[in-house]
Write a protein that holds these residues in place. Sequence first.
Motif, PDB file in Angstrom:
ATOM      1  N   ALA A 249      18.528  -2.665   0.043  1.00 47.36           N
ATOM      2  CA  ALA A 249      17.573  -3.400   0.883  1.00 47.36           C
ATOM      3  C   ALA A 249      16.433  -2.477   1.330  1.00 47.36           C
ATOM      4  CB  ALA A 249      18.288  -3.985   2.092  1.00 47.36           C
ATOM      5  N   TYR A 250      16.771  -1.271   1.745  1.00 44.90           N
ATOM      6  CA  TYR A 250      15.744  -0.303   2.151  1.00 44.90           C
ATOM      7  C   TYR A 250      14.808   0.001   0.981  1.00 44.90           C
ATOM      8  CZ  TYR A 250      18.077   0.898   6.622  1.00 44.90           C
ATOM      9  OH  TYR A 250      18.608   0.887   7.885  1.00 44.90           O
ATOM     10  N   GLN A 251      15.379   0.198  -0.197  1.00 45.30           N
ATOM     11  CA  GLN A 251      14.567   0.521  -1.366  1.00 45.30           C
ATOM     12  C   GLN A 251      13.590  -0.598  -1.710  1.00 45.30           C
ATOM     13  OE1 GLN A 251      17.743   1.967  -3.666  1.00 45.30           O
ATOM     14  NE2 GLN A 251      17.110   4.098  -3.346  1.00 45.30           N
ATOM     15  N   HIS A 252      14.081  -1.840  -1.612  1.00 48.86           N
ATOM     16  CA  HIS A 252      13.211  -2.996  -1.865  1.00 48.86           C
ATOM     17  C   HIS A 252      12.069  -3.036  -0.875  1.00 48.86           C
ATOM     18  CE1 HIS A 252      15.437  -4.413  -5.117  1.00 48.86           C
ATOM     19  NE2 HIS A 252      16.330  -5.158  -4.505  1.00 48.86           N
ATOM     20  N   LYS A 253      12.410  -2.842   0.409  1.00 49.65           N
ATOM     21  CA  LYS A 253      11.387  -2.902   1.452  1.00 49.65           C
ATOM     22  C   LYS A 253      10.339  -1.827   1.223  1.00 49.65           C
ATOM     23  CE  LYS A 253      13.513  -4.542   5.488  1.00 49.65           C
ATOM     24  NZ  LYS A 253      14.016  -4.391   6.875  1.00 49.65           N
ATOM     25  N   LEU A 254      10.816  -0.626   0.853  1.00 49.44           N
ATOM     26  CA  LEU A 254       9.900   0.485   0.586  1.00 49.44           C
ATOM     27  C   LEU A 254       8.965   0.153  -0.566  1.00 49.44           C
ATOM     28  CD1 LEU A 254      11.726   3.923   0.817  1.00 49.44           C
ATOM     29  CD2 LEU A 254       9.679   3.140   2.035  1.00 49.44           C
ATOM     30  N   GLY A 255       9.539  -0.393  -1.629  1.00 45.89           N
ATOM     31  CA  GLY A 255       8.739  -0.768  -2.793  1.00 45.89           C
ATOM     32  C   GLY A 255       7.649  -1.743  -2.410  1.00 45.89           C
ATOM     33  N   TYR A 256       8.028  -2.727  -1.602  1.00 50.42           N
ATOM     34  CA  TYR A 256       7.074  -3.733  -1.155  1.00 50.42           C
ATOM     35  C   TYR A 256       5.968  -3.100  -0.316  1.00 50.42           C
ATOM     36  CZ  TYR A 256       5.255  -6.958   2.298  1.00 50.42           C
ATOM     37  OH  TYR A 256       4.427  -7.615   3.156  1.00 50.42           O
ATOM     38  N   LEU A 257       6.349  -2.270   0.643  1.00 53.70           N
ATOM     39  CA  LEU A 257       5.352  -1.666   1.538  1.00 53.70           C
ATOM     40  C   LEU A 257       4.418  -0.742   0.763  1.00 53.70           C
ATOM     41  CD1 LEU A 257       7.501  -0.899   4.721  1.00 53.70           C
ATOM     42  CD2 LEU A 257       5.659  -2.566   4.503  1.00 53.70           C
ATOM     43  N   ARG A 258       4.978   0.004  -0.198  1.00 58.50           N
ATOM     44  CA  ARG A 258       4.141   0.908  -0.999  1.00 58.50           C
ATOM     45  C   ARG A 258       3.176   0.139  -1.880  1.00 58.50           C
ATOM     46  NH1 ARG A 258       9.037   5.066  -1.916  1.00 58.50           N
ATOM     47  NH2 ARG A 258       8.550   6.425  -0.146  1.00 58.50           N
ATOM     48  N   SER A 259       3.605  -1.041  -2.317  1.00 61.48           N
ATOM     49  CA  SER A 259       2.711  -1.840  -3.160  1.00 61.48           C
ATOM     50  C   SER A 259       1.539  -2.393  -2.362  1.00 61.48           C
ATOM     51  CB  SER A 259       3.485  -2.980  -3.836  1.00 61.48           C
ATOM     52  OG  SER A 259       3.731  -4.031  -2.921  1.00 61.48           O
ATOM     53  N   ILE A 260       1.769  -2.711  -1.086  1.00 57.99           N
ATOM     54  CA  ILE A 260       0.649  -3.287  -0.328  1.00 57.99           C
ATOM     55  C   ILE A 260      -0.256  -2.226   0.282  1.00 57.99           C
ATOM     56  CG2 ILE A 260       1.664  -5.556   0.127  1.00 57.99           C
ATOM     57  CD1 ILE A 260       2.289  -4.621   2.978  1.00 57.99           C
ATOM     58  N   VAL A 261       0.264  -1.023   0.519  1.00 60.13           N
ATOM     59  CA  VAL A 261      -0.581  -0.008   1.141  1.00 60.13           C
ATOM     60  C   VAL A 261      -1.657   0.480   0.172  1.00 60.13           C
ATOM     61  CG1 VAL A 261       0.563   2.189   0.579  1.00 60.13           C
ATOM     62  CG2 VAL A 261      -0.445   1.864   2.840  1.00 60.13           C
ATOM     63  N   GLU A 262      -1.389   0.285  -1.123  1.00 59.44           N
ATOM     64  CA  GLU A 262      -2.342   0.757  -2.135  1.00 59.44           C
ATOM     65  C   GLU A 262      -3.604  -0.094  -2.217  1.00 59.44           C
ATOM     66  OE1 GLU A 262      -0.172   1.033  -5.762  1.00 59.44           O
ATOM     67  OE2 GLU A 262       1.018   2.740  -5.044  1.00 59.44           O
ATOM     68  N   MET A 263      -3.490  -1.329  -1.778  1.00 60.73           N
ATOM     69  CA  MET A 263      -4.662  -2.202  -1.793  1.00 60.73           C
ATOM     70  C   MET A 263      -5.707  -1.634  -0.837  1.00 60.73           C
ATOM     71  SD  MET A 263      -2.772  -5.910  -1.951  1.00 60.73           S
ATOM     72  CE  MET A 263      -2.394  -5.969  -0.224  1.00 60.73           C
ATOM     73  N   GLU A 264      -6.948  -1.812  -1.209  1.00 62.63           N
ATOM     74  CA  GLU A 264      -7.985  -1.116  -0.435  1.00 62.63           C
ATOM     75  C   GLU A 264      -8.722  -1.995   0.568  1.00 62.63           C
ATOM     76  OE1 GLU A 264     -10.463   1.217  -3.030  1.00 62.63           O
ATOM     77  OE2 GLU A 264      -8.689   2.232  -3.829  1.00 62.63           O
ATOM     78  N   CYS A 265      -8.164  -3.182   0.796  1.00 63.98           N
ATOM     79  CA  CYS A 265      -8.848  -4.122   1.671  1.00 63.98           C
ATOM     80  C   CYS A 265      -8.437  -4.003   3.130  1.00 63.98           C
ATOM     81  CB  CYS A 265      -8.588  -5.539   1.185  1.00 63.98           C
ATOM     82  SG  CYS A 265      -6.819  -5.877   0.981  1.00 63.98           S
ATOM     83  N   HIS A 266      -7.529  -3.064   3.444  1.00 63.95           N
ATOM     84  CA  HIS A 266      -6.970  -3.029   4.795  1.00 63.95           C
ATOM     85  C   HIS A 266      -7.885  -2.355   5.811  1.00 63.95           C
ATOM     86  CE1 HIS A 266      -3.358  -4.429   3.014  1.00 63.95           C
ATOM     87  NE2 HIS A 266      -3.122  -3.316   2.356  1.00 63.95           N
ATOM     88  N   SER A 267      -7.818  -2.858   7.028  1.00 64.07           N
ATOM     89  CA  SER A 267      -8.457  -2.158   8.145  1.00 64.07           C
ATOM     90  C   SER A 267      -7.588  -0.943   8.497  1.00 64.07           C
ATOM     91  CB  SER A 267      -8.560  -3.080   9.350  1.00 64.07           C
ATOM     92  OG  SER A 267      -7.284  -3.252   9.927  1.00 64.07           O
ATOM     93  N   GLU A 268      -8.174  -0.059   9.284  1.00 62.98           N
ATOM     94  CA  GLU A 268      -7.460   1.157   9.690  1.00 62.98           C
ATOM     95  C   GLU A 268      -6.152   0.825  10.406  1.00 62.98           C
ATOM     96  OE1 GLU A 268      -7.638   4.655   8.598  1.00 62.98           O
ATOM     97  OE2 GLU A 268      -9.690   3.873   8.706  1.00 62.98           O
ATOM     98  N   GLY A 269      -6.189  -0.207  11.258  1.00 64.52           N
ATOM     99  CA  GLY A 269      -5.006  -0.597  12.027  1.00 64.52           C
ATOM    100  C   GLY A 269      -3.895  -1.123  11.141  1.00 64.52           C
TER     101      GLY A 269
ATOM    102  N   ARG B  63      -3.467  -0.516   7.992  1.00 58.89           N
ATOM    103  CA  ARG B  63      -2.972   0.598   7.179  1.00 58.89           C
ATOM    104  C   ARG B  63      -1.994   1.468   7.976  1.00 58.89           C
ATOM    105  NH1 ARG B  63      -5.159   2.016   2.617  1.00 58.89           N
ATOM    106  NH2 ARG B  63      -7.126   1.010   3.197  1.00 58.89           N
ATOM    107  N   LEU B  64      -2.345   1.739   9.230  1.00 61.32           N
ATOM    108  CA  LEU B  64      -1.447   2.525  10.081  1.00 61.32           C
ATOM    109  C   LEU B  64      -0.113   1.798  10.256  1.00 61.32           C
ATOM    110  CD1 LEU B  64      -0.658   4.779  11.965  1.00 61.32           C
ATOM    111  CD2 LEU B  64      -2.052   3.746  13.764  1.00 61.32           C
ATOM    112  N   GLY B  65      -0.178   0.495  10.484  1.00 60.72           N
ATOM    113  CA  GLY B  65       1.047  -0.293  10.628  1.00 60.72           C
ATOM    114  C   GLY B  65       1.942  -0.171   9.415  1.00 60.72           C
ATOM    115  N   ILE B  66       1.353  -0.292   8.244  1.00 62.94           N
ATOM    116  CA  ILE B  66       2.141  -0.176   7.009  1.00 62.94           C
ATOM    117  C   ILE B  66       2.708   1.230   6.864  1.00 62.94           C
ATOM    118  CG2 ILE B  66       2.114  -0.415   4.498  1.00 62.94           C
ATOM    119  CD1 ILE B  66      -0.272  -2.344   4.844  1.00 62.94           C
TER     120      ILE B  66
END
Lengths: 182, 182
Positions: free
Chosen positions: A121-141, A143-146
């Motif tokens: 479960a942890y590995q899945h969650k990590l994979g998901y979070l790493r996939s979304i942090v790479e997108m470049e559309c995030h605000s600073e806040g 990105r920090l949350g992720i």
Amino acid sequence: MNVSDLCLGTLYLSDCTGYEIKKLFEAAFSHFHTAGFGSIYPALNKLAKAGLVEVRTEAGEGKPDRKRYSITEEGKAVFLLSLTQTEPGEQLKSDFQVILFFSHLMPTERLRQVVEQMETAYQHKLGYLRSIVEMECHSEGVRLGINIGIASISARLETLKKHKHKLLANHKEPPQCDLSSL
Amino acid sequence: MNVSDLCLGTLYLSDCTGYEIKKLFEAAFSHFHTAGFGSIYPALNKLAKAGLVEVRTEAGEGKPDRKRYSITEEGKAVFLLSLTQTEPGEQLKSDFQVILFFSHLMPTERLRQVVEQMETAYQHKLGYLRSIVEMECHSEGVRLGINIGIASISARLETLKKHKHKLLANHKEPPQCDLSSL
DNA sequence: GGACTCATGTAAGCTGTTACATGATTTC
DNA sequence: GAAATCATGTAACAGCTTACATGAGTCC
């Protein structure tokens, strides 16, 4: 911060249907908040009654009709107020940690299963979070949350991996309990 | 795993009064579960009605009377069953992350406050967890649970410290909203 | 044919929080 | 004298989950 506030906040960013809000919740908030249709739709109706959002119905061609919601000026003011007044806090509810707490009462085999499940479960969650942090559309806040999420889950996973052998090796099989009467 | 299950589990370890269970919850579970008197007392009454715990009233000398609860054999069986059948899972509810998500809509000064508050909160939690992990009475499972908590909070704190300057430096003051009508 | 996605909603129920009510003793 | 600790409980409310209901289109 309840589902209603979150809906209002989402509508601050862009007009949405209830269905889209649910999808957005899953994509954007799922690591720190959850909500089902059963709480989103009533929340939207409540917000509309209070005049904080407006609705227009779009006829779906070949698809069901949709209700698209927009935030009103009053809605914006209400959201900004609750956003600035909300005290920052975090609360974890972990059945996994409850199981660990009482692990000496569990069969070794089930404990091993639980640990493995949690690792996955942890590995899945990590994979998901790493996939979304790479997108470049995030605000600073955002990105920090992720990043906080990634660091946190990563630390939990590493700690589990490091100590699980000790846990399982030292584990004593508890005396079986009589479950026949249940 | 609800308050009722947790009460039953606590009583598996030793006889307690409702008041003691609350104290134990605060000391032992507070980093992954919470419960107030308003849910503990009704839960204990429900468990007693179901025959899963027994009560005896102790006259308090100079203090109020107490009701001391013990788990029954049936209660033990029920708890072991629900413990082995519970799927391990974790759910975070973080108003802090919600605030971060919408941080571009907040005044810089309030954001700075929120970040500072959260840093302090993390530090307090860490201090508490480090103080209890040093005690030598813990089972392997309990110790692992605490260590996971420490690693996790530690990672959150470090990530926050590392990125907060970027967050605050790049933050743009949002246009003030009209709050006069509220 | 079955499963899945799109799309909205209601109703029952579970769980938990908050505030209130009571009251003695101890500590500052 | 005020506040905190010990000790139990109820009642109102808030909030969310789950299951149910409906129905068309698409993909395998």
